[in-house]
Design a protein around this motif. Structure first.
Motif, short mmCIF file in Angstrom:
data_model
loop_
_atom_site.label_atom_id
_atom_site.label_comp_id
_atom_site.label_asym_id
_atom_site.label_seq_id
_atom_site.Cartn_x
_atom_site.Cartn_y
_atom_site.Cartn_z
N ALA A 164 -72.45 11.14 -72.94
CA ALA A 164 -72.53 10.08 -73.94
C ALA A 164 -72.77 10.63 -75.34
CB ALA A 164 -73.63 9.09 -73.56
N GLN A 165 -73.50 11.73 -75.45
CA GLN A 165 -73.86 12.28 -76.76
C GLN A 165 -72.88 13.33 -77.27
OE1 GLN A 165 -76.53 11.24 -78.73
NE2 GLN A 165 -76.64 9.62 -77.21
N GLU A 187 -74.70 12.58 -67.53
CA GLU A 187 -74.41 11.31 -68.19
C GLU A 187 -74.92 11.30 -69.62
OE1 GLU A 187 -73.22 7.32 -68.94
OE2 GLU A 187 -72.50 8.98 -67.69
N CYS A 229 -83.66 7.95 -71.73
CA CYS A 229 -83.50 7.96 -70.28
C CYS A 229 -84.85 7.63 -69.65
CB CYS A 229 -83.02 9.34 -69.82
SG CYS A 229 -83.02 9.56 -68.03
N ARG A 265 -83.14 11.69 -74.79
CA ARG A 265 -81.92 10.92 -75.06
C ARG A 265 -80.75 11.41 -74.21
NH1 ARG A 265 -80.09 6.08 -77.05
NH2 ARG A 265 -78.18 6.32 -78.25
N ASP A 303 -69.75 8.30 -76.92
CA ASP A 303 -69.79 6.84 -77.07
C ASP A 303 -71.22 6.33 -77.30
OD1 ASP A 303 -71.03 6.98 -74.57
OD2 ASP A 303 -69.21 6.41 -73.48
N ASN A 304 -72.21 7.24 -77.18
CA ASN A 304 -73.61 6.89 -77.38
C ASN A 304 -74.05 5.72 -76.51
OD1 ASN A 304 -74.21 8.86 -79.42
ND2 ASN A 304 -72.99 7.62 -80.84
N ASN A 305 -73.46 5.63 -75.32
CA ASN A 305 -73.78 4.53 -74.41
C ASN A 305 -73.98 5.06 -72.99
OD1 ASN A 305 -74.21 1.88 -73.55
ND2 ASN A 305 -72.02 1.57 -73.12
N ASP A 322 -84.01 3.13 -75.59
CA ASP A 322 -82.72 3.83 -75.65
C ASP A 322 -82.74 5.17 -74.93
OD1 ASP A 322 -81.48 1.84 -77.09
OD2 ASP A 322 -81.83 2.76 -79.05
N LYS A 337 -75.24 5.53 -69.19
CA LYS A 337 -75.62 4.63 -68.10
C LYS A 337 -76.55 5.40 -67.17
CE LYS A 337 -72.82 1.46 -69.69
NZ LYS A 337 -73.36 0.26 -70.39
#
Length: 353
Positions: A314-315, A310, A269, A140, A320-322, A267, A324
């Motif tokens: 995100a985590q 990245e 990587c 993740r 933002d848990n989003n 969801d 890219k």
């Protein structure tokens, strides 16, 4: 005798050494300071003690992972030395635990993820409680299940290990025992008494007999993955992520569980999924030392890739848990991209553990 440290507390009787992780405000996440203290104590105690007990302070976590946020923030500005040293020392510690001369008992009471799994999974004796929450969620964050996972996961029942590594599935309480991750299940209210009994032990037989006395039988029928083990073996036996997804897609219309698994995988990587799968199959024929040295190369390469920062951003930073990730889809990840994780890295001073 008691030696008090900021992040690790060491207590020692004549025959037993007790280690207590002491960063509860950070869920006892491992940093380099903690790793160095644990390494030094283990090297000493395996020559001077009969038993080692590893546990943690705080109500929520045994150890929620490694200090990957610090590794990522340093790597983002081009400083890879901290990450290189951290993983080198951490994996050296994992290898020592797996080859320790004396019994090593871990109380997995609370969150046990990432680096915490490395402290526990190579133990001779691994105690889960109703509070245990196990997961390897590295895919993740643009990384891969490490700390010797490439050795441990292929040796679990069927292909459960690959499933857990790719999905980051969380297992709670007795499910950790029924998955084979823990060797014993003990109610948390009995841990203090168990520790007092272990302090009287002088070897493997004493330790095993003591743990067996405290072990509480649990209903295997409540293992949440038991109804799906057949499907897991049928699907995750594939050595290519594309084939795993193809097989899952064959069953998705008839299974809400399969739909959830597919969503979880999408969801993650994409590169991490492929790297993890390759490491799993390579680890089948390797010993722990070889697996950890392979993972060290993989880790040194991974922290130099954009996906790692990245995923952490995100985590753990922006939260933002989003993320890219790039490449953004599984088919875009080429064999050459995956193979690069396994090539010798001579860009650092840290060689084999």
């Amino acid at each position: 005798m008691c030696q008090s440290h900021e992040d690790v507390i060491l207590e020692s009787t004549k025959t037993v050494g007790v280690m207590m992780l002491n960063r509860p405000q950070y869920l006892n996440a491992l940093n380099l300071s903690m790793v160095n203290k644990i390494l030094a104590a283990l090297n000493d105690w395996q020559e001077t003690k009969a038993v080692v007990i590893m546990r943690a302070l705080g109500q929520r976590a045994f150890c929620a992972g490694g200090d990957v946020k610090k590794v990522a923030e340093a790597a983002y500005i081009g400083d890879y030395n901290y990450g290189d040293e951290f993983f080198y020392r951490e994996y050296k510690m994992n290898n020592l635990i797996g080859n320790l001369k004396i019994p090593y008992v871990t109380f997995m009471d609370g969150i046990t993820m990432g680096g915490g799994v490395g402290l526990a999974i190579h133990s001779n004796y691994r105690v889960a409680t109703e509070n245990t929450l196990f997961a390897m969620p590295e895919c993740r964050i643009g990384f891969f299940p490490d700390v010797g996972s490439s050795y441990v996961l292929p040796r679990m029942t069927g292909y459960l290990g690959l499933y857990l590594g790719l999905t980051g599935q969380r297992l709670k309480g007795p499910c950790v025992y029924h998955a084979g991750i823990a060797t014993h299940y003990v109610e948390s209210k009995n841990l203090h008494k168990l520790e007092q009994e272990l302090l009287l032990c002088s070897g493997h037989k004493d330790v095993k007999d003591t743990l067996d006395c405290f072990h509480k039988q649990t209903d295997e029928g409540k293992f949440i993955l038991k109804p799906h083990l057949g499907m897991i073996d049928a699907v995750f036996c594939e050595n290519e992520v594309e084939m795993i997804m193809t097989k899952l897609n064959m069953y998705r219309e008839d299974s809400e569980w399969v739909q959830c698994v597919m969503k979880t995988l999408y969801d993650q990587c994409p590169t991490s999924l492929k790297v993890t799968t390759k490491a799993f199959y390579k680890g089948m024929t390797m010993n722990l030392d070889q697996c950890l040295n392979m993972e060290l190369q993989m880790a040194k390469y991974a922290i130099r890739q954009p996906d790692f920062y990245e995923g952490i951003r995100a985590q753990l930073i922006s939260k933002d848990n989003n993320p890219k990730f790039s490449p953004a889809t599984i088919p875009e990840v080429t064999d050459e991209m995956v193979d690069a994780f396994f090539e010798d890295c001579t860009c650092t001073k840290y060689g084999k553990i």
